[in-house]
Scaffold this motif. Structure first.
Motif, PDB file in Angstrom:
ATOM      1  N   GLY A  20       0.807  -1.209   0.000  1.00  0.00           N
ATOM      2  CA  GLY A  20       0.000   0.000   0.000  1.00  0.00           C
ATOM      3  C   GLY A  20       0.842   1.261   0.000  1.00  0.00           C
ATOM      4  N   ALA A  21       1.946   1.237   0.734  1.00  0.00           N
ATOM      5  CA  ALA A  21       2.784   2.430   0.869  1.00  0.00           C
ATOM      6  C   ALA A  21       3.556   2.743  -0.404  1.00  0.00           C
ATOM      7  CB  ALA A  21       3.753   2.257   2.037  1.00  0.00           C
ATOM      8  N   PHE A  22       4.027   1.698  -1.083  1.00  0.00           N
ATOM      9  CA  PHE A  22       4.907   1.910  -2.229  1.00  0.00           C
ATOM     10  C   PHE A  22       4.177   1.877  -3.569  1.00  0.00           C
ATOM     11  CE2 PHE A  22       8.197  -0.031   0.770  1.00  0.00           C
ATOM     12  CZ  PHE A  22       8.573   1.222   1.236  1.00  0.00           C
ATOM     13  N   ALA A  23       2.869   1.646  -3.556  1.00  0.00           N
ATOM     14  CA  ALA A  23       2.101   1.696  -4.795  1.00  0.00           C
ATOM     15  C   ALA A  23       1.851   3.156  -5.151  1.00  0.00           C
ATOM     16  CB  ALA A  23       0.773   0.958  -4.633  1.00  0.00           C
ATOM     17  N   LEU A  24       2.448   3.602  -6.233  1.00  0.00           N
ATOM     18  CA  LEU A  24       2.392   5.019  -6.593  1.00  0.00           C
ATOM     19  C   LEU A  24       0.965   5.523  -6.730  1.00  0.00           C
ATOM     20  CD1 LEU A  24       3.768   7.649  -7.492  1.00  0.00           C
ATOM     21  CD2 LEU A  24       3.795   6.726  -9.823  1.00  0.00           C
ATOM     22  N   HIS A  25       0.087   4.726  -7.331  1.00  0.00           N
ATOM     23  CA  HIS A  25      -1.254   5.233  -7.607  1.00  0.00           C
ATOM     24  C   HIS A  25      -2.169   5.231  -6.390  1.00  0.00           C
ATOM     25  CE1 HIS A  25       0.278   4.873 -11.662  1.00  0.00           C
ATOM     26  NE2 HIS A  25      -0.617   5.770 -11.973  1.00  0.00           N
ATOM     27  N   MET A  26      -1.815   4.513  -5.351  1.00  0.00           N
ATOM     28  CA  MET A  26      -2.542   4.689  -4.097  1.00  0.00           C
ATOM     29  C   MET A  26      -2.171   6.036  -3.490  1.00  0.00           C
ATOM     30  SD  MET A  26      -2.796   0.934  -2.290  1.00  0.00           S
ATOM     31  CE  MET A  26      -3.769   1.570  -0.942  1.00  0.00           C
ATOM     32  N   ARG A  27      -0.913   6.431  -3.627  1.00  0.00           N
ATOM     33  CA  ARG A  27      -0.499   7.743  -3.107  1.00  0.00           C
ATOM     34  C   ARG A  27      -1.082   8.874  -3.958  1.00  0.00           C
ATOM     35  NH1 ARG A  27       4.522   5.196  -3.304  1.00  0.00           N
ATOM     36  NH2 ARG A  27       5.519   6.850  -4.531  1.00  0.00           N
ATOM     37  N   ILE A  28      -1.119   8.672  -5.277  1.00  0.00           N
ATOM     38  CA  ILE A  28      -1.657   9.720  -6.152  1.00  0.00           C
ATOM     39  C   ILE A  28      -3.141   9.964  -5.883  1.00  0.00           C
ATOM     40  CG2 ILE A  28      -2.310  10.189  -8.557  1.00  0.00           C
ATOM     41  CD1 ILE A  28       0.362   9.062  -9.427  1.00  0.00           C
ATOM     42  N   TYR A  29      -3.915   8.888  -5.783  1.00  0.00           N
ATOM     43  CA  TYR A  29      -5.359   9.049  -5.620  1.00  0.00           C
ATOM     44  C   TYR A  29      -5.775   9.255  -4.171  1.00  0.00           C
ATOM     45  CZ  TYR A  29      -6.054   8.144 -10.536  1.00  0.00           C
ATOM     46  OH  TYR A  29      -6.034   8.246 -11.903  1.00  0.00           O
ATOM     47  N   ALA A  30      -4.808   9.241  -3.254  1.00  0.00           N
ATOM     48  CA  ALA A  30      -5.133   9.571  -1.864  1.00  0.00           C
ATOM     49  C   ALA A  30      -5.562  11.018  -1.731  1.00  0.00           C
ATOM     50  CB  ALA A  30      -3.927   9.292  -0.965  1.00  0.00           C
ATOM     51  N   SER A  31      -5.053  11.884  -2.595  1.00  0.00           N
ATOM     52  CA  SER A  31      -5.310  13.322  -2.445  1.00  0.00           C
ATOM     53  C   SER A  31      -5.821  13.926  -3.739  1.00  0.00           C
ATOM     54  CB  SER A  31      -4.018  14.026  -2.019  1.00  0.00           C
ATOM     55  OG  SER A  31      -2.957  13.726  -2.907  1.00  0.00           O
ATOM     56  N   SER A  32      -6.648  13.195  -4.466  1.00  0.00           N
ATOM     57  CA  SER A  32      -7.128  13.654  -5.767  1.00  0.00           C
ATOM     58  C   SER A  32      -8.496  14.314  -5.695  1.00  0.00           C
ATOM     59  CB  SER A  32      -7.211  12.461  -6.724  1.00  0.00           C
ATOM     60  OG  SER A  32      -8.165  11.519  -6.249  1.00  0.00           O
ATOM     61  N   GLY A  33      -9.084  14.374  -4.492  1.00  0.00           N
ATOM     62  CA  GLY A  33     -10.421  14.924  -4.358  1.00  0.00           C
ATOM     63  C   GLY A  33     -11.523  13.923  -4.642  1.00  0.00           C
ATOM     64  N   LEU A  34     -11.147  12.678  -4.975  1.00  0.00           N
ATOM     65  CA  LEU A  34     -12.118  11.640  -5.287  1.00  0.00           C
ATOM     66  C   LEU A  34     -12.345  10.720  -4.087  1.00  0.00           C
ATOM     67  CD1 LEU A  34     -10.770  10.742  -8.825  1.00  0.00           C
ATOM     68  CD2 LEU A  34     -12.924  11.899  -8.350  1.00  0.00           C
ATOM     69  N   GLU A  35     -13.349   9.856  -4.206  1.00  0.00           N
ATOM     70  CA  GLU A  35     -13.720   8.944  -3.117  1.00  0.00           C
ATOM     71  C   GLU A  35     -12.879   7.678  -3.106  1.00  0.00           C
ATOM     72  OE1 GLU A  35     -15.151   7.082  -6.630  1.00  0.00           O
ATOM     73  OE2 GLU A  35     -15.256   9.179  -5.993  1.00  0.00           O
ATOM     74  N   THR A  36     -11.899   7.596  -3.984  1.00  0.00           N
ATOM     75  CA  THR A  36     -11.128   6.358  -4.171  1.00  0.00           C
ATOM     76  C   THR A  36     -10.588   5.812  -2.859  1.00  0.00           C
ATOM     77  OG1 THR A  36     -10.467   7.141  -6.360  1.00  0.00           O
ATOM     78  CG2 THR A  36      -9.195   5.329  -5.410  1.00  0.00           C
ATOM     79  N   MET A  37      -9.947   6.656  -2.068  1.00  0.00           N
ATOM     80  CA  MET A  37      -9.307   6.155  -0.865  1.00  0.00           C
ATOM     81  C   MET A  37     -10.310   5.812   0.225  1.00  0.00           C
ATOM     82  SD  MET A  37      -6.422   5.075  -0.196  1.00  0.00           S
ATOM     83  CE  MET A  37      -5.792   5.730  -1.745  1.00  0.00           C
ATOM     84  N   MET A  38     -11.430   6.497   0.280  1.00  0.00           N
ATOM     85  CA  MET A  38     -12.480   6.113   1.228  1.00  0.00           C
ATOM     86  C   MET A  38     -12.970   4.702   0.908  1.00  0.00           C
ATOM     87  SD  MET A  38     -16.311   7.706   1.831  1.00  0.00           S
ATOM     88  CE  MET A  38     -15.935   8.943   3.047  1.00  0.00           C
ATOM     89  N   PHE A  39     -13.163   4.417  -0.376  1.00  0.00           N
ATOM     90  CA  PHE A  39     -13.635   3.092  -0.790  1.00  0.00           C
ATOM     91  C   PHE A  39     -12.605   2.023  -0.452  1.00  0.00           C
ATOM     92  CE2 PHE A  39     -14.539  -0.053  -4.266  1.00  0.00           C
ATOM     93  CZ  PHE A  39     -15.760  -0.465  -3.774  1.00  0.00           C
ATOM     94  N   LEU A  40     -11.325   2.315  -0.704  1.00  0.00           N
ATOM     95  CA  LEU A  40     -10.277   1.348  -0.383  1.00  0.00           C
ATOM     96  C   LEU A  40     -10.185   1.100   1.122  1.00  0.00           C
ATOM     97  CD1 LEU A  40      -7.347   2.386  -2.781  1.00  0.00           C
ATOM     98  CD2 LEU A  40      -9.127   0.670  -3.129  1.00  0.00           C
TER      99      LEU A  40
END
Length: 350
Positions: free
Chosen positions: A111-131
């Motif tokens: 989770g920490a080293f996956a670039l796109h988890m870090r990118i979408y953590a702060s994109s304004g989208l619900e992606t990280m809430m869902f994860l």
């Protein structure tokens, strides 16, 4: 003394990994254009116009009901909505870490080293809430906590339509307690769906009719192939036998969600829609490694996962080509600064 030393090293490593990921996610902050759909609906709701994009037009143009309500609450309380959407996303990212840590270090590193988890953590989208919700949902299954899982499954369904998969798959581990499980989820799900029919005239969001109602297996295969050309290390999660009762729920989710992405064609945002699949593959990997937790084998795989994620480059041509690959783009870097400046100037005039 040795036990204290090992514990200190463990917590120092945990702090280092999480700090790296959260700092980088904060530095990656950006707002995806899709986020403004939810921000617009939230703004109209706070202003008394209801859940509408244009006042008086009752069309479900978002696909993240719970996230939109949260943004509306932030606006109602006087918070700056764009900043709060990024801040809440990073908090959900931290919550996902805590859930992954309960499974093990390999999942945490993934989770920490996956670039796109870090990118979408702060994109304004619900992606990280869902994860975050599906991570803790998998943990509730592991701990056999039916009430907690019911809450998380309902919340994930309200967060994204794909969360309905968690509701259905919850019957697998709780089949012997299915009566109790259904009593937990049906009032919430039934009320929500009836409200949608009354309010919007449909149970499915407009995005489904615009994008997801067709069958696009070729596009879906290209999307997943491109994603796993960068995140191939997660496929090690499939090493676990599908016959194992310990992770049958997780592997069922992987199979069904992959089939869903193949059918709908994935999306044009590189990585975003495949992240739930990636996350569950990490958790399946942890189930497979559970018997080796205290051996060198475990830490060898930890090193493989961390190194594989840190050293694997972007798919060739994704960043160099302005239109991406087969219409799939890295959206964060898709818009040139000249386009951003021009749009900002036009916005000020409007």
């Amino acid at each position: 003394m040795a036990i204290r030393s090992n514990r200190f090293i463990r917590y120092l490593s945990l702090f280092t990994i999480i700090s790296f990921a959260l700092i980088d996610a904060t530095q990656q902050q950006w707002i995806c254009d899709d986020a403004y759909l939810s921000l617009r609906y939230a703004e109209n709701l706070v202003q008394g116009e209801g859940l509408t994009y244009n006042p008086g037009e009752y069309v479900e143009g978002y696909s993240n009901f719970l996230w939109t309500l949260l943004l509306a609450l932030c606006q109602f309380l006087g918070a700056q909505p764009e900043s709060m959407s990024m801040t809440v996303g990073i908090f959900c990212y931290a919550g996902t870490f805590l859930g992954l840590y309960r499974f093990g270090w390999v999942a945490l590193a993934g989770g920490a080293f996956a670039l796109h988890m870090r990118i979408y953590a702060s994109s304004g989208l619900e992606t990280m809430m869902f994860l975050c919700l599906i991570t803790w949902g998998a943990f509730a299954i592991k701990e056999r906590r039916i009430a907690l899982y019911s809450i998380l499954a309902c919340a994930s369904f309200l967060c994204r339509p794909e969360g309905g998969l968690l509701l259905l798959l919850g019957l697998i581990p709780f089949w012997q307690e299915r009566g109790r499980y259904l009593r937990y989820i049906l009032p919430v799900v039934g009320t929500y769906l009836l409200w949608k029919i009354w309010y919007f005239g449909d149970v499915l969001p407009n995005t489904y009719h615009a994008k997801g109602s067709g069958v696009r297996f070729n596009d879906g295969f290209r999307y997943l192939s491109l994603f796993f050309s960068m995140y191939w290390v997660a496929l090690l999660g499939l090493l676990h036998s599908i016959s194992s009762k310990r992770s049958f729920f997780v592997l069922s989710f992987i199979f069904c969600y992959a089939l869903y992405l193949l059918k709908t064609g994935g999306g044009f945002m590189f990585g975003r829609l495949a992240l739930p699949l990636y996350l569950m593959l990490l958790i399946a990997f942890e189930f497979w490694l559970e018997d080796y937790r205290k051996s060198r084998i475990y830490w060898s795989f930890f090193s493989i996962v961390a190194a594989g994620l840190l050293l694997t480059p972007y798919p060739k041509g994704l960043l160099e080509n302005p239109m991406g690959i087969d219409g799939i783009v890295e959206e964060k870097t898709w818009y040139p600064q000249s386009v951003i400046d021009k749009s900002r100037a036009q916005g000020k005039i409007l």
